[in-house]
Motif scaffolding. Structure first.
Motif, PDB file in Angstrom:
ATOM      1  N   ILE A  43       0.843  -1.202   0.000  1.00  0.00           N
ATOM      2  CA  ILE A  43       0.000   0.000   0.000  1.00  0.00           C
ATOM      3  C   ILE A  43       0.880   1.255   0.000  1.00  0.00           C
ATOM      4  CG2 ILE A  43      -1.739   1.281   1.300  1.00  0.00           C
ATOM      5  CD1 ILE A  43      -2.532  -1.429   2.564  1.00  0.00           C
ATOM      6  N   LEU A  44       1.876   1.257   0.887  1.00  0.00           N
ATOM      7  CA  LEU A  44       2.735   2.440   1.000  1.00  0.00           C
ATOM      8  C   LEU A  44       3.534   2.665  -0.278  1.00  0.00           C
ATOM      9  CD1 LEU A  44       3.992   1.823   4.627  1.00  0.00           C
ATOM     10  CD2 LEU A  44       2.401   3.575   3.881  1.00  0.00           C
ATOM     11  N   GLY A  45       4.066   1.563  -0.838  1.00  0.00           N
ATOM     12  CA  GLY A  45       4.849   1.681  -2.064  1.00  0.00           C
ATOM     13  C   GLY A  45       4.001   2.230  -3.199  1.00  0.00           C
ATOM     14  N   LEU A  46       2.766   1.709  -3.327  1.00  0.00           N
ATOM     15  CA  LEU A  46       1.897   2.190  -4.403  1.00  0.00           C
ATOM     16  C   LEU A  46       1.590   3.667  -4.225  1.00  0.00           C
ATOM     17  CD1 LEU A  46      -0.574  -0.770  -4.809  1.00  0.00           C
ATOM     18  CD2 LEU A  46       1.132   0.009  -6.428  1.00  0.00           C
ATOM     19  N   SER A  47       1.339   4.070  -2.987  1.00  0.00           N
ATOM     20  CA  SER A  47       0.979   5.469  -2.779  1.00  0.00           C
ATOM     21  C   SER A  47       2.168   6.372  -3.107  1.00  0.00           C
ATOM     22  CB  SER A  47       0.508   5.695  -1.347  1.00  0.00           C
ATOM     23  OG  SER A  47       1.546   5.464  -0.436  1.00  0.00           O
ATOM     24  N   MET A  48       3.389   5.922  -2.759  1.00  0.00           N
ATOM     25  CA  MET A  48       4.548   6.754  -3.072  1.00  0.00           C
ATOM     26  C   MET A  48       4.842   6.722  -4.566  1.00  0.00           C
ATOM     27  SD  MET A  48       8.145   6.804  -1.122  1.00  0.00           S
ATOM     28  CE  MET A  48       9.335   8.091  -1.313  1.00  0.00           C
ATOM     29  N   ASN A  49       4.594   5.573  -5.179  1.00  0.00           N
ATOM     30  CA  ASN A  49       4.856   5.463  -6.607  1.00  0.00           C
ATOM     31  C   ASN A  49       3.914   6.358  -7.411  1.00  0.00           C
ATOM     32  OD1 ASN A  49       6.158   4.584  -8.847  1.00  0.00           O
ATOM     33  ND2 ASN A  49       5.764   2.425  -8.514  1.00  0.00           N
ATOM     34  N   ASN A 254      12.953   3.348   3.206  1.00  0.00           N
ATOM     35  CA  ASN A 254      12.536   1.971   2.909  1.00  0.00           C
ATOM     36  C   ASN A 254      11.540   1.933   1.759  1.00  0.00           C
ATOM     37  OD1 ASN A 254      14.084   0.649   4.731  1.00  0.00           O
ATOM     38  ND2 ASN A 254      12.556   0.709   6.367  1.00  0.00           N
ATOM     39  N   ILE A 255      10.591   2.859   1.763  1.00  0.00           N
ATOM     40  CA  ILE A 255       9.576   2.860   0.712  1.00  0.00           C
ATOM     41  C   ILE A 255      10.201   3.280  -0.613  1.00  0.00           C
ATOM     42  CG2 ILE A 255       7.268   3.640   0.123  1.00  0.00           C
ATOM     43  CD1 ILE A 255       6.952   4.374   3.077  1.00  0.00           C
ATOM     44  N   LEU A 256      11.122   4.248  -0.534  1.00  0.00           N
ATOM     45  CA  LEU A 256      11.832   4.676  -1.743  1.00  0.00           C
ATOM     46  C   LEU A 256      12.586   3.499  -2.352  1.00  0.00           C
ATOM     47  CD1 LEU A 256      12.592   7.261  -3.394  1.00  0.00           C
ATOM     48  CD2 LEU A 256      14.674   7.326  -2.079  1.00  0.00           C
ATOM     49  N   LEU A 257      13.232   2.711  -1.481  1.00  0.00           N
ATOM     50  CA  LEU A 257      13.952   1.524  -1.945  1.00  0.00           C
ATOM     51  C   LEU A 257      13.004   0.591  -2.700  1.00  0.00           C
ATOM     52  CD1 LEU A 257      16.552  -0.243  -1.773  1.00  0.00           C
ATOM     53  CD2 LEU A 257      15.612  -1.211   0.303  1.00  0.00           C
ATOM     54  N   ILE A 258      11.799   0.419  -2.147  1.00  0.00           N
ATOM     55  CA  ILE A 258      10.830  -0.480  -2.781  1.00  0.00           C
ATOM     56  C   ILE A 258      10.462   0.020  -4.171  1.00  0.00           C
ATOM     57  CG2 ILE A 258       8.415  -1.209  -2.669  1.00  0.00           C
ATOM     58  CD1 ILE A 258       8.807  -1.529   0.349  1.00  0.00           C
ATOM     59  N   ILE A 259      10.156   1.312  -4.297  1.00  0.00           N
ATOM     60  CA  ILE A 259       9.687   1.756  -5.608  1.00  0.00           C
ATOM     61  C   ILE A 259      10.825   1.847  -6.614  1.00  0.00           C
ATOM     62  CG2 ILE A 259       7.651   2.919  -4.692  1.00  0.00           C
ATOM     63  CD1 ILE A 259       8.970   5.556  -5.244  1.00  0.00           C
ATOM     64  N   GLY A 265       7.056   3.879 -11.609  1.00  0.00           N
ATOM     65  CA  GLY A 265       6.052   3.929 -12.654  1.00  0.00           C
ATOM     66  C   GLY A 265       5.532   2.559 -13.038  1.00  0.00           C
ATOM     67  N   SER A 266       5.635   1.574 -12.145  1.00  0.00           N
ATOM     68  CA  SER A 266       5.042   0.279 -12.426  1.00  0.00           C
ATOM     69  C   SER A 266       4.345  -0.242 -11.174  1.00  0.00           C
ATOM     70  CB  SER A 266       6.117  -0.712 -12.865  1.00  0.00           C
ATOM     71  OG  SER A 266       5.595  -2.017 -12.833  1.00  0.00           O
ATOM     72  N   VAL A 267       3.036  -0.496 -11.289  1.00  0.00           N
ATOM     73  CA  VAL A 267       2.290  -1.029 -10.151  1.00  0.00           C
ATOM     74  C   VAL A 267       2.780  -2.442  -9.840  1.00  0.00           C
ATOM     75  CG1 VAL A 267       0.009  -1.732  -9.365  1.00  0.00           C
ATOM     76  CG2 VAL A 267       0.286   0.398 -10.613  1.00  0.00           C
ATOM     77  N   THR A 268       2.921  -3.241 -10.901  1.00  0.00           N
ATOM     78  CA  THR A 268       3.363  -4.627 -10.713  1.00  0.00           C
ATOM     79  C   THR A 268       4.714  -4.675 -10.016  1.00  0.00           C
ATOM     80  OG1 THR A 268       2.406  -4.911 -12.891  1.00  0.00           O
ATOM     81  CG2 THR A 268       3.489  -6.815 -11.912  1.00  0.00           C
ATOM     82  N   GLY A 269       5.636  -3.852 -10.505  1.00  0.00           N
ATOM     83  CA  GLY A 269       6.975  -3.835  -9.928  1.00  0.00           C
ATOM     84  C   GLY A 269       6.948  -3.490  -8.448  1.00  0.00           C
ATOM     85  N   THR A 270       6.101  -2.502  -8.095  1.00  0.00           N
ATOM     86  CA  THR A 270       6.027  -2.104  -6.692  1.00  0.00           C
ATOM     87  C   THR A 270       5.529  -3.253  -5.824  1.00  0.00           C
ATOM     88  OG1 THR A 270       5.507   0.110  -7.442  1.00  0.00           O
ATOM     89  CG2 THR A 270       5.096  -0.373  -5.136  1.00  0.00           C
ATOM     90  N   ILE A 271       4.496  -3.970  -6.326  1.00  0.00           N
ATOM     91  CA  ILE A 271       3.952  -5.073  -5.520  1.00  0.00           C
ATOM     92  C   ILE A 271       5.031  -6.133  -5.312  1.00  0.00           C
ATOM     93  CG2 ILE A 271       2.182  -6.853  -5.412  1.00  0.00           C
ATOM     94  CD1 ILE A 271       0.519  -5.021  -7.291  1.00  0.00           C
ATOM     95  N   ILE A 272       5.696  -6.517  -6.412  1.00  0.00           N
ATOM     96  CA  ILE A 272       6.718  -7.565  -6.294  1.00  0.00           C
ATOM     97  C   ILE A 272       7.801  -7.120  -5.318  1.00  0.00           C
ATOM     98  CG2 ILE A 272       8.497  -8.856  -7.531  1.00  0.00           C
ATOM     99  CD1 ILE A 272       6.788  -8.567 -10.043  1.00  0.00           C
ATOM    100  N   SER A 273       8.299  -5.881  -5.505  1.00  0.00           N
ATOM    101  CA  SER A 273       9.454  -5.495  -4.692  1.00  0.00           C
ATOM    102  C   SER A 273       9.051  -5.201  -3.255  1.00  0.00           C
ATOM    103  CB  SER A 273      10.198  -4.332  -5.323  1.00  0.00           C
ATOM    104  OG  SER A 273       9.637  -3.120  -4.961  1.00  0.00           O
TER     105      SER A 273
END
Lengths: 347, 317
Positions: A43-49, A254-259, A265-273
């Protein structure tokens, strides 16, 4: 084709639900905690992405929005006696000390408050660009943290809040994560999403095509902050204790690292990472312990690995795992099926 | 908890009596503010030089400053060097560290989009912090006292550390040396050329990479001087001690007009004096001390984005 994809998506959700039902019973609390964290970081990664990856606004204020969300949810869901126990230095201000809300409305209010803060911050600050925006948003996150440390009668100051009801479970975290994914994907494929991407690619060109820069930037910022607030609320009510020091820059990092790892710019990538990074952070705890008995333990080595990882990704694999590509059923099936699909007019 | 004890230990230096402010008190606060401002100025110069050349916030600058304090600490404590030798070694090693960070983290992606360079800078900063935690340990250490700097002098009724006078003098001297370096020497001319236009400077025969390394070296060495004096002034040293000064000095550079060295010094003084006087006159706001700098930053960015001394830059389409 559309119908088939819908069925496949629904099947995937049902499979996920079955998995959660089994996991909730089968795994111990440690594994459950990690799974919850994976979903919350999604959730956090998607919101930051949405803010950084899709709209191209380099914002580092995520920890601040999460703090707003976490404190709101915690203060609304704690029982009256727990509040009295926590606020022994100074009593909690008047209406809040008697109010106890259920979890869902608290989360929604947490998100709304975070979004309101984002609009208040964003209206002046989003005029800035690039690194100035980064430092100004970082500054705002710090200001929020300093305010929370000093408002003893609202947030209990540096003591933090303890014994927050641990309401977050797999169904809450994964339910909201799936909801977030759904909202993000719909948003990104809407006209708003295209406007966001246009702003990311070239602001001047986007503006001359008639896109209101200010409106879209604030909108993206507020939606991102909403989900950051909800994620913060989930996190607070998962861990059960929060204090201002939790919401330092490290959390944003941490969230920056994830995105960055998943691809800006990829929802899929954010979920995986989000899953990869969260699980890796637990798995690499070995590094903080003594590896060979004769060598003393080096606490902190795990974070060195993660900082090196971030730098390697930025230096050598700038697009991350997915770049701006997305997962789709069509691509998966055409890869799995042996004969080439979409030859002639069958598509 | 560590941070709270740290703040408590530090506070008595500034928070001497907010209720009855005598003239002596005022001058004591002012002297404190000026010496803190000089430290900010020394670090801010590094930010502003790097920004002037690369258009990049060197997030790792605050951590380079922290490393310098540890280098000086280990020089004296572990290697038993006399303080002056240890300080010189620490300054040189820090310069080398700055050049290394540039060549590893920034040079390979100089042509990349701005956001990638910024992330790399954040990564470098984080790496230095965590390396410091692993190598130096997370517990605070006590920086050795050097009599020449830390002895007290008595003027009228107030006791002031020698350091309070030495810091501004050192800052001003270094500023003049730097001005000479930039305006009168060949390397300085190369730096000015690169900051105007990297590509053209390269075509005209300036060794761009060497000039950028040189800039990082100078900036880091100034941060090292600031760091050592910081260690003498606030002797409790920690791996994360560079974060806040780093951010504040960047803010000082923005206030002065980023890219402008005199501006950075002015910004440093404004921030240092403002912070100390805020705490001295309004002690009830002392908890908000760290927020002061950020509020100032946002105000400056909104009303005068190019700072006090900065030139107006128009956007090219």
């Amino acid at each position: 084709m559309k119908k088939r994809n819908l069925i496949l998506t629904l099947t995937a959700i049902v499979v996920l639900l079955l998995f959660l039902l089994i996991a909730d019973k089968a795994f111990d609390s440690y594994v459950l905690r990690i799974l919850n964290l994976c979903a919350i970081y999604t959730i956090l990664g998607l919101s930051m992405n949405l803010i950084n990856g899709f709209t191209g606004l380099f914002s580092l204020g995520h920890a601040g929005f999460m703090a707003v969300g976490a404190y709101t949810t915690a203060l609304l869901t704690m029982s009256v006696t727990t509040k009295q126990m926590n606020f022994f230095m100074k009593p909690l201000i008047s209406p809040l000390d008697q109010v106890v809300w259920p979890f869902l409305p608290s989360l929604i209010l947490a998100g709304i408050l975070a979004a309101v803060v984002a609009i208040l911050i964003g209206a002046p600050v989003l005029r800035l660009k690039g690194d100035y925006l980064a430092i100004a948003t970082l500054g705002f996150a710090e200001i929020i943290r300093v305010i929370f440390t000093n408002t003893q009668s609202l947030t209990n100051g540096a003591l933090g809040l303890k014994s927050i009801p641990v309401t977050t479970n797999l169904f809450w975290s994964f339910g909201i994560a799936v909801f977030t994914i759904f909202i993000m994907v719909s948003l990104i494929n809407s006209s708003y999403g295209r406007a966001f991407k246009a702003i990311r690619e070239d602001e001047v060109a986007a503006e001359s095509m008639g896109i209101s820069l200010f409106r879209h930037k604030v909108l993206s910022f507020a939606i991102g902050a909403f989900f950051a607030g909800v994620g913060g609320g989930l996190l607070g009510n998962l861990i059960g204790a929060i204090d201002p020091l939790m919401f330092r820059f490290m959390l944003t990092f941490n969230i920056l690292l994830i995105i960055v790892l998943g691809g800006m710019g990829s929802v899929t990538g954010t979920i995986i990472s989000a899953f990869v990074v969260t699980i890796a952070q637990e798995a690499l705890r070995v590094l903080d312990e003594p590896i060979i008995a004769s060598i003393p333990a080096l606490p902190g080595l795990r974070m060195v690995v993660f900082s090196v990882l971030l730098m390697v990704v930025v230096l050598f694999f700038r697009n991350g795992l997915m770049g701006t590509r997305e997962f789709s059923w069509d691509k998966l099936i055409s890869k799995l099926s042996k004969k080439p699909l979409a030859k002639g007019g069958t598509k | 908890m560590r941070f709270i004890t740290n703040a408590k230990r530090r506070r008595p230096t500034f928070n001497l009596g907010g209720e009855h402010m005598s003239l002596e008190m005022f001058f004591q606060h002012l002297a404190n503010g000026i010496s803190l401002g000089s430290l900010y100025a020394l670090i801010a110069i590094g930010y502003t030089m790097v920004y002037g050349i690369l258009r990049l916030i060197n997030f790792a600058h605050g951590d380079i400053f922290m490393m310098a304090v540890y280098f000086a600490f280990f020089g004296i404590i572990t290697f038993g060097m006399p303080w002056y030798l240890s300080f010189i070694v620490a300054i040189v090693v820090t310069g080398v560290l700055g050049i290394t960070v540039e060549s590893l983290a920034y040079r390979p992606i100089r042509e990349a989009p701005r956001i990638s360079i910024l992330i790399s800078a954040i990564g470098a900063s984080y790496l230095l912090e965590n390396l410091a935690i692993v190598i130096f340990g997370g517990r605070p250490k006590t920086f050795p006292q050097v009599g020449l700097f830390t002895n007290m002098v008595k003027i009228g009724d107030v006791h002031i550390q020698m350091l309070t006078f030495i810091i501004p003098v050192v800052t001003v001297v270094l500023l003049f040396v730097l001005m000479y370096l930039i305006n009168k020497t060949k390397s300085g001319m190369a730096m000015r050329a690169v900051s105007k236009d990297v590509e053209t400077a390269g075509i005209m025969g300036v060794d761009v990479n060497r000039t950028i390394s040189f800039t990082f070296g100078i900036g880091s060495m100034l941060a090292a001087v600031g760091g050592i004096m910081w260690g003498l002034k606030f002797p409790s040293i920690l791996p994360l001690m560079g974060v806040m000064p780093g951010l504040k000095c960047f803010i000082a550079a923005v206030i002065g007009g980023i890219g402008n060295i005199t501006g950075a010094v002015i910004g440093g003084f404004i921030l240092g004096v403002g912070e100390i006087l805020l705490v001295a006159f309004l002690p009830e706001l002392s908890g908000y001390r760290d927020a002061f700098a950020f509020i100032l930053l946002i105000a400056i960015l909104l009303f005068r984005p190019t700072g006090i001394m900065g030139e107006k830059i128009s956007e090219k389409v």
